[in-house]
Design a protein around this motif. Structure first.
Motif, PDB file in Angstrom:
ATOM      1  N   LEU A 129      16.054  35.144  45.701  1.00  0.00           N
ATOM      2  CA  LEU A 129      16.775  36.254  44.822  1.00  0.00           C
ATOM      3  C   LEU A 129      16.664  37.711  45.266  1.00  0.00           C
ATOM      4  O   LEU A 129      17.995  38.075  45.174  1.00  0.00           O
ATOM      5  CB  LEU A 129      16.416  35.986  43.547  1.00  0.00           C
ATOM      6  CG  LEU A 129      16.712  34.435  43.024  1.00  0.00           C
ATOM      7  CD1 LEU A 129      16.090  34.642  41.494  1.00  0.00           C
ATOM      8  CD2 LEU A 129      18.029  34.191  42.971  1.00  0.00           C
ATOM      9  N   VAL A 130      15.663  37.951  45.799  1.00  0.00           N
ATOM     10  CA  VAL A 130      15.494  39.491  46.181  1.00  0.00           C
ATOM     11  C   VAL A 130      16.185  39.676  47.268  1.00  0.00           C
ATOM     12  O   VAL A 130      17.098  40.606  47.635  1.00  0.00           O
ATOM     13  CB  VAL A 130      14.065  39.810  46.407  1.00  0.00           C
ATOM     14  CG1 VAL A 130      14.037  41.303  47.352  1.00  0.00           C
ATOM     15  CG2 VAL A 130      13.286  39.931  45.165  1.00  0.00           C
ATOM     16  N   LEU A 131      16.186  38.874  48.450  1.00  0.00           N
ATOM     17  CA  LEU A 131      16.961  39.061  49.711  1.00  0.00           C
ATOM     18  C   LEU A 131      18.543  38.846  49.437  1.00  0.00           C
ATOM     19  O   LEU A 131      19.392  39.764  50.038  1.00  0.00           O
ATOM     20  CB  LEU A 131      16.763  37.895  50.396  1.00  0.00           C
ATOM     21  CG  LEU A 131      15.436  37.801  51.355  1.00  0.00           C
ATOM     22  CD1 LEU A 131      14.927  36.659  51.898  1.00  0.00           C
ATOM     23  CD2 LEU A 131      15.347  39.202  52.242  1.00  0.00           C
ATOM     24  N   SER A 229      28.755  37.900  39.999  1.00  0.00           N
ATOM     25  CA  SER A 229      29.601  37.341  38.885  1.00  0.00           C
ATOM     26  C   SER A 229      29.371  36.124  38.410  1.00  0.00           C
ATOM     27  O   SER A 229      29.963  35.687  37.356  1.00  0.00           O
ATOM     28  CB  SER A 229      31.105  37.974  39.042  1.00  0.00           C
ATOM     29  OG  SER A 229      31.458  37.149  40.401  1.00  0.00           O
ATOM     30  N   MET A 230      29.221  35.104  39.299  1.00  0.00           N
ATOM     31  CA  MET A 230      28.937  33.775  38.990  1.00  0.00           C
ATOM     32  C   MET A 230      27.379  33.237  39.200  1.00  0.00           C
ATOM     33  O   MET A 230      27.389  32.479  40.112  1.00  0.00           O
ATOM     34  CB  MET A 230      30.038  33.090  39.727  1.00  0.00           C
ATOM     35  CG  MET A 230      31.458  33.381  39.312  1.00  0.00           C
ATOM     36  SD  MET A 230      32.618  32.317  40.311  1.00  0.00           S
ATOM     37  CE  MET A 230      32.443  32.930  42.003  1.00  0.00           C
ATOM     38  N   PRO A 231      26.414  33.849  38.528  1.00  0.00           N
ATOM     39  CA  PRO A 231      24.996  33.545  38.918  1.00  0.00           C
ATOM     40  C   PRO A 231      24.811  31.968  38.963  1.00  0.00           C
ATOM     41  O   PRO A 231      23.651  31.670  39.561  1.00  0.00           O
ATOM     42  CB  PRO A 231      24.058  34.477  38.122  1.00  0.00           C
ATOM     43  CG  PRO A 231      25.434  34.591  36.905  1.00  0.00           C
ATOM     44  CD  PRO A 231      26.656  34.890  37.515  1.00  0.00           C
ATOM     45  N   ILE A 301      31.945  25.040  45.479  1.00  0.00           N
ATOM     46  CA  ILE A 301      31.778  26.523  45.756  1.00  0.00           C
ATOM     47  C   ILE A 301      32.976  27.108  46.368  1.00  0.00           C
ATOM     48  O   ILE A 301      33.348  28.195  45.850  1.00  0.00           O
ATOM     49  CB  ILE A 301      30.523  26.433  46.787  1.00  0.00           C
ATOM     50  CG1 ILE A 301      29.154  26.162  46.374  1.00  0.00           C
ATOM     51  CG2 ILE A 301      30.239  28.164  47.413  1.00  0.00           C
ATOM     52  CD1 ILE A 301      28.184  25.775  47.502  1.00  0.00           C
ATOM     53  N   ALA A 302      33.805  26.464  47.212  1.00  0.00           N
ATOM     54  CA  ALA A 302      34.792  27.043  47.536  1.00  0.00           C
ATOM     55  C   ALA A 302      35.800  27.530  46.799  1.00  0.00           C
ATOM     56  O   ALA A 302      36.668  28.517  46.600  1.00  0.00           O
ATOM     57  CB  ALA A 302      35.572  26.336  48.771  1.00  0.00           C
ATOM     58  N   SER A 303      35.921  26.485  45.645  1.00  0.00           N
ATOM     59  CA  SER A 303      36.822  26.694  44.696  1.00  0.00           C
ATOM     60  C   SER A 303      36.530  27.853  43.774  1.00  0.00           C
ATOM     61  O   SER A 303      37.533  28.619  43.589  1.00  0.00           O
ATOM     62  CB  SER A 303      37.302  25.401  43.781  1.00  0.00           C
ATOM     63  OG  SER A 303      38.045  25.420  42.751  1.00  0.00           O
ATOM     64  N   CYS A 304      35.378  27.981  43.570  1.00  0.00           N
ATOM     65  CA  CYS A 304      34.816  29.191  42.654  1.00  0.00           C
ATOM     66  C   CYS A 304      35.085  30.373  43.216  1.00  0.00           C
ATOM     67  O   CYS A 304      35.694  31.416  42.616  1.00  0.00           O
ATOM     68  CB  CYS A 304      33.588  28.875  42.336  1.00  0.00           C
ATOM     69  SG  CYS A 304      33.112  27.551  41.303  1.00  0.00           S
ATOM     70  N   PHE A 319      34.859  30.543  33.266  1.00  0.00           N
ATOM     71  CA  PHE A 319      34.358  29.061  33.499  1.00  0.00           C
ATOM     72  C   PHE A 319      34.908  28.517  34.836  1.00  0.00           C
ATOM     73  O   PHE A 319      35.644  27.452  35.005  1.00  0.00           O
ATOM     74  CB  PHE A 319      34.852  28.161  32.253  1.00  0.00           C
ATOM     75  CG  PHE A 319      34.444  28.500  31.135  1.00  0.00           C
ATOM     76  CD1 PHE A 319      33.173  28.481  30.536  1.00  0.00           C
ATOM     77  CD2 PHE A 319      35.287  28.861  30.125  1.00  0.00           C
ATOM     78  CE1 PHE A 319      32.751  28.691  29.360  1.00  0.00           C
ATOM     79  CE2 PHE A 319      35.023  29.168  28.735  1.00  0.00           C
ATOM     80  CZ  PHE A 319      33.724  29.361  28.359  1.00  0.00           C
ATOM     81  N   PRO A 320      34.724  29.342  35.773  1.00  0.00           N
ATOM     82  CA  PRO A 320      35.045  29.032  37.259  1.00  0.00           C
ATOM     83  C   PRO A 320      34.411  27.568  37.807  1.00  0.00           C
ATOM     84  O   PRO A 320      35.305  26.864  38.395  1.00  0.00           O
ATOM     85  CB  PRO A 320      34.956  30.179  38.157  1.00  0.00           C
ATOM     86  CG  PRO A 320      33.831  30.690  37.558  1.00  0.00           C
ATOM     87  CD  PRO A 320      33.968  30.657  36.063  1.00  0.00           C
ATOM     88  N   ILE A 321      33.218  27.236  37.506  1.00  0.00           N
ATOM     89  CA  ILE A 321      32.403  26.123  37.790  1.00  0.00           C
ATOM     90  C   ILE A 321      33.096  25.011  37.091  1.00  0.00           C
ATOM     91  O   ILE A 321      33.347  23.717  37.777  1.00  0.00           O
ATOM     92  CB  ILE A 321      31.155  26.534  37.787  1.00  0.00           C
ATOM     93  CG1 ILE A 321      30.447  27.451  38.438  1.00  0.00           C
ATOM     94  CG2 ILE A 321      30.245  25.029  38.147  1.00  0.00           C
ATOM     95  CD1 ILE A 321      28.894  27.800  38.303  1.00  0.00           C
TER      96      ILE A 321
END
Length: 524
Positions: A129-131, A229-231, A301-304, A319-321
């Protein structure tokens, strides 16, 4: 009668298709919402294939599972072809025995250090997460540092190799004694020439791609913004991993049962002959299912990310996912089935060739062995190409709702038209992500070693350290696979944005930083 009616049917069809494309481009406002079910035939084929695998399982277990697969039948484990036991008491020791770790000292080491291993798993997640945060805010510094450091490092090694070669050339070792490999002038000459070639290649790549490295930097920043924006998208590989592990475990269990049933006498199992052939059917189905799960993961992932890119008001994206999963299940399961089928077919052919090569290892001549190696190499390269095209085809499907074939053709044309940009992303970008993965493993392994090095109850310190490193790499690979897919998606979206819009009469969807890169590219 209009002039269009005078055109031949083929020309009229081409004009109508072009008109549809132009209308779509003119009215494009992000990934299309009114979609159609695509490649339904392949979805039906996939479901039918799963039904066949279910029937295969029924034939295997209709008389009950083979004795050695029943929990607690340790005495009959010798009848298993893989010598695998499924003990009744599923504690840590018995699970380790099941997977071939029978050394009591090794089992004690893992039981002793399980807390430290868990701590290192948490540390790995934190490091990743830091990286990801660093790649978002300091992408330019990190990437340019790597771009400058790698050629300098190869140049330094190259200079050192030539100096060492010159030293041993002027001070040859005693011919009456074996000097060892790394004290022979020929060895250092080979190393020097190799490192010189690598250094020249690195310098040429950087010289050709220096302007396009700026695009790589911007895409890394945009990927960080989109994932920021989508964690919850970072949880996607976790669900995928759980589903994949569950499916693989079940499929392997069924495969072992099929293999055992096929080896039994007809008196014990009436379907033995059939199951010997259905075993290969099950193997291909297992490969197809695994590829299907991975392809669904890539599509979501591509769609989101494509929805995020083409949304002018990023904060309004909701609600992108869930929307991506809905689109996958409602419209595109057939396209995913077709794409995963192609990859599974190539993997199956490679598997068959590997088995043939192994069986002919001692009996085949050098020519036959060379031909088999060449076939394996060609199939491996072709599989990588198909996987690469598939990933980009899924992105096109996520954006435009195409069928698989049309999406693959569109993705291929984008790749061809942006070959240098893509080369920069795949060379520099992938190298950055590899360094991030390796850095994560080194950090987890190093901290883990410091925690357990003074523990006198450990017999083999390499075992828990190796366990920590393997788990850390898997976690890092899962997280950075999201980052990698996000970068690939943003690149395709960027290319589509540049093709469809001009920034004047048709405003770009891209951010100001990417727009600045486009303007600078036009100036230079």
């Amino acid at each position: 009668m209009s002039d269009k009616d005078d055109l031949p049917d083929e020309r009229r069809s081409i004009d109508e298709d072009q008109h549809d494309v132009n209308v779509e481009v003119d009215s494009f406002d992000g990934p299309i919402k009114n979609r159609q079910c695509r490649d339904v035939l392949f979805l039906i084929l996939f479901v039918a294939f799963l039904g066949g695998m279910g029937y295969t399982s029924y034939l295997t277990f209709k008389s009950g599972p083979p004795e050695c697969l029943k929990l607690g039948n340790i005495d009959k484990c010798k009848s298993c072809p893989f010598n695998i036991c499924f003990p009744k008491d599923l504690n840590v020791s018995n699970i380790l025995i099941t997977f071939g770790i029978s050394d009591q000292k090794m089992m004690n080491d893992l039981k002793t250090t399980w807390k430290e291993i868990c701590y290192m798993i948490l540390l790995t997640v934190g490091v990743v997460l830091v990286l990801c945060v660093l790649l978002r805010f300091f992408a330019g510094f990190i990437i340019w540092t790597i771009v400058i450091f790698v050629p300098l490092a190869t140049c330094s090694v190259c200079i050192y190799a030539w100096i060492t070669y010159n030293y041993y050339q002027q001070n040859p070792p005693d011919p009456n004694k074996d000097p060892g490999t790394f004290k022979k002038p020929k060895t250092w000459l080979t190393i020097s020439i190799t490192m010189t070639a690598i250094t020249v290649i690195f310098l040429l790549i950087i010289l050709v791609l220096r302007k396009r490295i700026c695009l790589v930097v911007q895409l890394f920043k945009e990927a960080g913004k989109s994932l920021g924006s989508m964690p919850l998208l970072f949880l996607q590989p976790v669900w995928t991993f759980i589903i994949a592990i569950g499916c693989v475990a079940g499929l392997v269990y069924i495969f072992i049962a099929i293999d055992i049933a096929g080896d039994l006498d007809a008196a014990d199992h009436s379907n033995a002959d059939i199951l010997k052939y259905l075993k290969w059917y099950h193997i291909f189905g297992s490969i197809w299912i695994f590829c299907y799960i991975v392809s669904c993961h890539e599509f979501v992932i591509a769609s989101c990310v494509s929805m995020w890119y083409f949304c002018r008001e990023k904060k309004s994206l909701s609600f992108p996912i869930l929307k991506s999963i809905y689109r996958l299940i409602r419209f595109h399961l057939g396209s995913i089935a077709l794409g995963s089928f192609l990859v599974a077919l190539l993997k199956m052919v490679r598997l068959v060739l590997a088995i043939i090569e192994r069986r002919l290892k001692n009996s085949a001549g050098p020519v036959a062995a060379f031909i088999l190696k060449c076939c394996q190499c060609c199939l491996w390269c072709f599989e990588k190409l198909i996987k690469f095209i598939n990933r980009n085809a899924y992105i096109e499907i996520a954006i435009h709702g195409f069928g698989f074939c049309k999406a693959a053709r569109s993705a291929f044309m984008i790749i061809v038209n942006n070959a240098l940009r893509l080369t920069a992303i795949n060379s520099v970008g992938d190298f950055v992500l590899i360094i991030a993965k390796v850095g994560t493993v080194i950090a987890a392994g190093g901290v883990g070693y410091e925690l357990i090095k003074n523990n006198k109850d450990i017999n083999y310190i390499w075992l828990p350290i190796a366990t920590i490193c393997i788990i850390s790499y898997l976690i890092a690979a899962c997280f950075f696979s999201v980052y990698e897919m996000a970068i690939d998606t943003l690149f395709i979206c960027f290319c589509e944005d540049c093709d469809m819009n001009d920034g004047i009469s048709k405003p770009y969807f891209m951010s100001k930083d990417l727009m600045k890169y486009v303007q600078d590219s036009k100036i230079h």
